[in-house]
Design a protein around this motif. Sequence first.
Motif, PDB file in Angstrom:
ATOM      1  N   GLU A  40      13.139 -32.677   9.032  1.00 12.77           N
ATOM      2  CA  GLU A  40      12.007 -33.159   8.218  1.00 12.77           C
ATOM      3  C   GLU A  40      12.305 -34.575   7.758  1.00 12.77           C
ATOM      4  O   GLU A  40      13.427 -34.890   7.389  1.00 12.77           O
ATOM      5  CB  GLU A  40      11.798 -32.195   7.028  1.00 12.77           C
ATOM      6  CG  GLU A  40      10.899 -32.693   5.922  1.00 12.77           C
ATOM      7  CD  GLU A  40       9.474 -33.070   6.352  1.00 12.77           C
ATOM      8  OE1 GLU A  40       8.806 -32.271   7.042  1.00 12.77           O
ATOM      9  OE2 GLU A  40       9.037 -34.176   5.989  1.00 12.77           O
ATOM     10  N   ARG A  57      -3.618 -32.354  -3.018  1.00 10.73           N
ATOM     11  CA  ARG A  57      -3.924 -31.550  -1.826  1.00 10.73           C
ATOM     12  C   ARG A  57      -3.802 -30.057  -2.126  1.00 10.73           C
ATOM     13  O   ARG A  57      -2.765 -29.604  -2.608  1.00 10.73           O
ATOM     14  CB  ARG A  57      -2.968 -31.897  -0.679  1.00 10.73           C
ATOM     15  CG  ARG A  57      -3.070 -33.309  -0.141  1.00 10.73           C
ATOM     16  CD  ARG A  57      -4.302 -33.526   0.706  1.00 10.73           C
ATOM     17  NE  ARG A  57      -4.384 -32.649   1.858  1.00 10.73           N
ATOM     18  CZ  ARG A  57      -3.967 -32.968   3.070  1.00 10.73           C
ATOM     19  NH1 ARG A  57      -3.413 -34.136   3.295  1.00 10.73           N
ATOM     20  NH2 ARG A  57      -4.108 -32.123   4.079  1.00 10.73           N
ATOM     21  N   ALA A  60      -7.258 -23.477   0.888  1.00  9.56           N
ATOM     22  CA  ALA A  60      -7.844 -22.157   0.656  1.00  9.56           C
ATOM     23  C   ALA A  60      -7.179 -21.224   1.659  1.00  9.56           C
ATOM     24  O   ALA A  60      -7.444 -21.313   2.859  1.00  9.56           O
ATOM     25  CB  ALA A  60      -9.348 -22.205   0.880  1.00  9.56           C
ATOM     26  N   ASP A 296      -1.254 -29.059  12.776  1.00  6.06           N
ATOM     27  CA  ASP A 296      -1.997 -30.308  12.943  1.00  6.06           C
ATOM     28  C   ASP A 296      -1.471 -31.157  14.105  1.00  6.06           C
ATOM     29  O   ASP A 296      -2.187 -32.033  14.590  1.00  6.06           O
ATOM     30  CB  ASP A 296      -1.943 -31.138  11.644  1.00  6.06           C
ATOM     31  CG  ASP A 296      -3.041 -30.728  10.656  1.00  6.06           C
ATOM     32  OD1 ASP A 296      -3.566 -29.598  10.796  1.00  6.06           O
ATOM     33  OD2 ASP A 296      -3.380 -31.527   9.762  1.00  6.06           O
ATOM     34  N   VAL A 309      -4.950 -25.224   7.754  1.00 10.56           N
ATOM     35  CA  VAL A 309      -3.614 -24.635   7.669  1.00 10.56           C
ATOM     36  C   VAL A 309      -3.650 -23.161   8.052  1.00 10.56           C
ATOM     37  O   VAL A 309      -2.661 -22.616   8.562  1.00 10.56           O
ATOM     38  CB  VAL A 309      -2.977 -24.864   6.281  1.00 10.56           C
ATOM     39  CG1 VAL A 309      -3.487 -23.930   5.242  1.00 10.56           C
ATOM     40  CG2 VAL A 309      -1.471 -24.747   6.390  1.00 10.56           C
TER      41      VAL A 309
HETATM   42  C1  LIG Z   1      -9.117 -33.271   2.680  1.00 14.59           C
HETATM   43  C2  LIG Z   1      -8.501 -32.096   3.373  1.00 14.59           C
HETATM   44  C3  LIG Z   1      -8.655 -30.824   2.837  1.00 14.59           C
HETATM   45  C4  LIG Z   1      -8.103 -29.712   3.484  1.00 14.59           C
HETATM   46  N1  LIG Z   1      -8.315 -28.467   2.974  1.00 14.59           N
HETATM   47  C5  LIG Z   1      -7.821 -27.390   3.631  1.00 14.59           C
HETATM   48  C6  LIG Z   1      -8.038 -26.051   3.166  1.00 14.59           C
HETATM   49  O1  LIG Z   1      -8.666 -25.809   2.127  1.00 14.59           O
HETATM   50  N2  LIG Z   1      -7.521 -25.010   3.882  1.00 14.59           N
HETATM   51  C7  LIG Z   1      -6.846 -25.228   5.030  1.00 14.59           C
HETATM   52  O2  LIG Z   1      -6.449 -24.247   5.684  1.00 14.59           O
HETATM   53  N3  LIG Z   1      -6.604 -26.483   5.498  1.00 14.59           N
HETATM   54  C8  LIG Z   1      -7.078 -27.554   4.832  1.00 14.59           C
HETATM   55  N4  LIG Z   1      -6.838 -28.803   5.320  1.00 14.59           N
HETATM   56  C9  LIG Z   1      -6.008 -28.979   6.504  1.00 14.59           C
HETATM   57  C10 LIG Z   1      -4.530 -28.807   6.166  1.00 14.59           C
HETATM   58  O3  LIG Z   1      -4.161 -29.641   5.073  1.00 14.59           O
HETATM   59  C11 LIG Z   1      -3.688 -29.123   7.383  1.00 14.59           C
HETATM   60  O4  LIG Z   1      -4.188 -28.381   8.464  1.00 14.59           O
HETATM   61  C12 LIG Z   1      -2.223 -28.764   7.130  1.00 14.59           C
HETATM   62  O5  LIG Z   1      -1.658 -29.606   6.152  1.00 14.59           O
HETATM   63  C13 LIG Z   1      -1.419 -28.867   8.417  1.00 14.59           C
HETATM   64  O6  LIG Z   1      -0.087 -28.475   8.174  1.00 14.59           O
HETATM   65  P1  LIG Z   1       1.060 -28.934   9.180  1.00 14.59           P
HETATM   66  O7  LIG Z   1       2.314 -28.345   8.630  1.00 14.59           O
HETATM   67  O8  LIG Z   1       0.664 -28.647  10.567  1.00 14.59           O
HETATM   68  O9  LIG Z   1       1.080 -30.520   9.073  1.00 14.59           O
HETATM   69  P2  LIG Z   1       1.462 -31.434   7.826  1.00 14.59           P
HETATM   70  O10 LIG Z   1       1.018 -30.831   6.552  1.00 14.59           O
HETATM   71  O11 LIG Z   1       0.939 -32.800   8.163  1.00 14.59           O
HETATM   72  O12 LIG Z   1       3.062 -31.451   7.843  1.00 14.59           O
HETATM   73  C14 LIG Z   1       3.771 -32.188   8.803  1.00 14.59           C
HETATM   74  C15 LIG Z   1       5.209 -32.326   8.308  1.00 14.59           C
HETATM   75  O13 LIG Z   1       5.956 -33.017   9.296  1.00 14.59           O
HETATM   76  C16 LIG Z   1       6.698 -34.047   8.689  1.00 14.59           C
HETATM   77  N5  LIG Z   1       6.878 -35.086   9.707  1.00 14.59           N
HETATM   78  C17 LIG Z   1       5.934 -35.927  10.199  1.00 14.59           C
HETATM   79  N6  LIG Z   1       6.475 -36.727  11.138  1.00 14.59           N
HETATM   80  C18 LIG Z   1       7.781 -36.366  11.241  1.00 14.59           C
HETATM   81  C19 LIG Z   1       8.851 -36.842  12.041  1.00 14.59           C
HETATM   82  N7  LIG Z   1       8.693 -37.837  12.933  1.00 14.59           N
HETATM   83  N8  LIG Z   1      10.058 -36.270  11.904  1.00 14.59           N
HETATM   84  C20 LIG Z   1      10.258 -35.253  11.015  1.00 14.59           C
HETATM   85  N9  LIG Z   1       9.263 -34.767  10.210  1.00 14.59           N
HETATM   86  C21 LIG Z   1       8.043 -35.335  10.344  1.00 14.59           C
HETATM   87  C22 LIG Z   1       5.879 -34.485   7.501  1.00 14.59           C
HETATM   88  O14 LIG Z   1       6.670 -35.135   6.517  1.00 14.59           O
HETATM   89  C23 LIG Z   1       5.322 -33.153   7.027  1.00 14.59           C
HETATM   90  O15 LIG Z   1       6.196 -32.504   6.139  1.00 14.59           O
HETATM   91  C24 LIG Z   1      -7.376 -29.913   4.692  1.00 14.59           C
HETATM   92  C25 LIG Z   1      -7.205 -31.193   5.222  1.00 14.59           C
HETATM   93  C26 LIG Z   1      -7.757 -32.283   4.571  1.00 14.59           C
HETATM   94  C27 LIG Z   1      -7.596 -33.667   5.170  1.00 14.59           C
END
Ligand SMILES: Cc1cc2nc3c(=O)[nH]c(=O)nc-3n(C[C@H](O)[C@H](O)[C@H](O)COP(=O)(O)OP(=O)(O)OC[C@H]3O[C@@H](n4cnc5c(N)ncnc54)[C@H](O)[C@@H]3O)c2cc1C
Length: 413
Positions: A40, A57, A60, A296, A309
């Motif tokens: 991370e 952030r 739901a 994502d 998420v």
């Molecule tokens: C305005 C908004 C509202 C939302 N509301 C909701 C909701 O109500 N319900 C819902 O289900 N979803 C919601 N979402 C979507 C949700 O926030 C994302 O789908 C979720 O955060 C994705 O999680 P993730 O772990 O895949 O990615 P991220 O949360 O982006 O986590 C990625 C991780 O990887 C790390 N990282 C990045 N690059 C590197 C690298 N090169 N090396 C090592 N680590 C790295 C980052 O630091 C981070 O910790 C919303 C999104 C937005 C924009």
Amino acid sequence: MSNSNLTNDVWDVIVVGGGMVGSATALGLGQQGMKVLLLEKQPVDLDWQENSAYQVRVSALSRASEKIIKNLKAWQGIENRRFHPFTAMHVWDEVTPGEVHFSAQDMHEDNLGYIVENNVIQASLWEQVLACENITTLIDVNIDNLVFKNNQAWLSVDNIGIFKTELLVGADGAFSKVRQMANIGLDTHDYEQCAVVGCVKTELPHEDTCWQRYTSNGPFAYLSMGNNVSSIAWYLPSDKMQWALDLPDDEFSKEIAKASDYRLGQVVEVAERGAFPLVRRHAEHYVKPNLALVGDAAHTIHPQAGQGVNLGLLDAAALVETILNAKQLNKPWGSFSVLRKYERWRRGDNALVQRSMEGFDWFFKQDMALKSYIRKPLLPLANKLTLVKNWLMGQALNGREALPKLAKSESIH
Ligand SMILES: Cc1cc2nc3c(=O)[nH]c(=O)nc-3n(C[C@H](O)[C@H](O)[C@H](O)COP(=O)(O)OP(=O)(O)OC[C@H]3O[C@@H](n4cnc5c(N)ncnc54)[C@H](O)[C@@H]3O)c2cc1C
């Protein structure tokens, strides 16, 4: 353990990105005995104070996500911090009179999900990651090169060396470096909208209800959080993003109350706010030999139905199950044929949800008199169709395709 020991080993799985989805993936595998390295780039804050300020952030969480987090033994961490179950959802439209009300009671459920701050979810998963002896974590890393050799992924990390693994999982978010280094293309669509988010205190109680209003600018939502506190999701055309961020608090409060049609009265207090441009992204492939994308890194969708998420956690659970099944059958879990099972399982479901969000957006946009004309009788009718309503809510709450074991009640532990 010294860094040279870490680079001498061949890891069962390396996960890049310790957000909600990456930490869930690492946990699901580590708790089942696989040797996992989690990388991370940012520090993760596990500290929690009773009166911590509300975060910008929130998510739901669906029932399926709740079960995944419970099966990973991380739900207690959420309960120890802060979360809010919501028992109803109320949807209405700026121009037509109908309103649709979804209630947990109608569905014989205790609630329709939980609103939880993202840092609470991440910290609760990390607590378990750090307690799992099969998972090694490295923070503050910078990955800089990826090659595939000898049926392994070789990942270079700045100032440390080369890490080798049978399977590299990219869970590093929308701008995934892993996806780019693996040369996986991306299908994108700019919604030309942004979401302004943050917590506000309102004059009237939220009644444990999520309120969503469709306006000519896009949807506006109040997500119930605490005593008269709701998290807002205010969707605006992209060119209004800076305007919304720069508004003084008193004017911002007035605009929020207006956007919600004063459903919860005036806004009496606002916390920190943030804004995100909204883009649909879908990776052309989720897998390659020795590589898989989750969350994502594989897909982003319009957040109006709060599914991002939830879909990501289903990816994590499906990938974990695919890998564990292969391991049990003594098959190489990094092979393309094994990983394709994961891709087939999740890609279609994610694409379907992405498209449904676009359908919703189109249907509620106030850009054609004909659409308002169709909505007029449809919304009141939809409100009366309890079976249809319950089916729709059931899909959002529990997930659609065959659920992975981790998302079912019975634990795989
Ligand atoms: C305005 C908004 C509202 C939302 N509301 C909701 C909701 O109500 N319900 C819902 O289900 N979803 C919601 N979402 C979507 C949700 O926030 C994302 O789908 C979720 O955060 C994705 O999680 P993730 O772990 O895949 O990615 P991220 O949360 O982006 O986590 C990625 C991780 O990887 C790390 N990282 C990045 N690059 C590197 C690298 N090169 N090396 C090592 N680590 C790295 C980052 O630091 C981070 O910790 C919303 C999104 C937005 C924009």
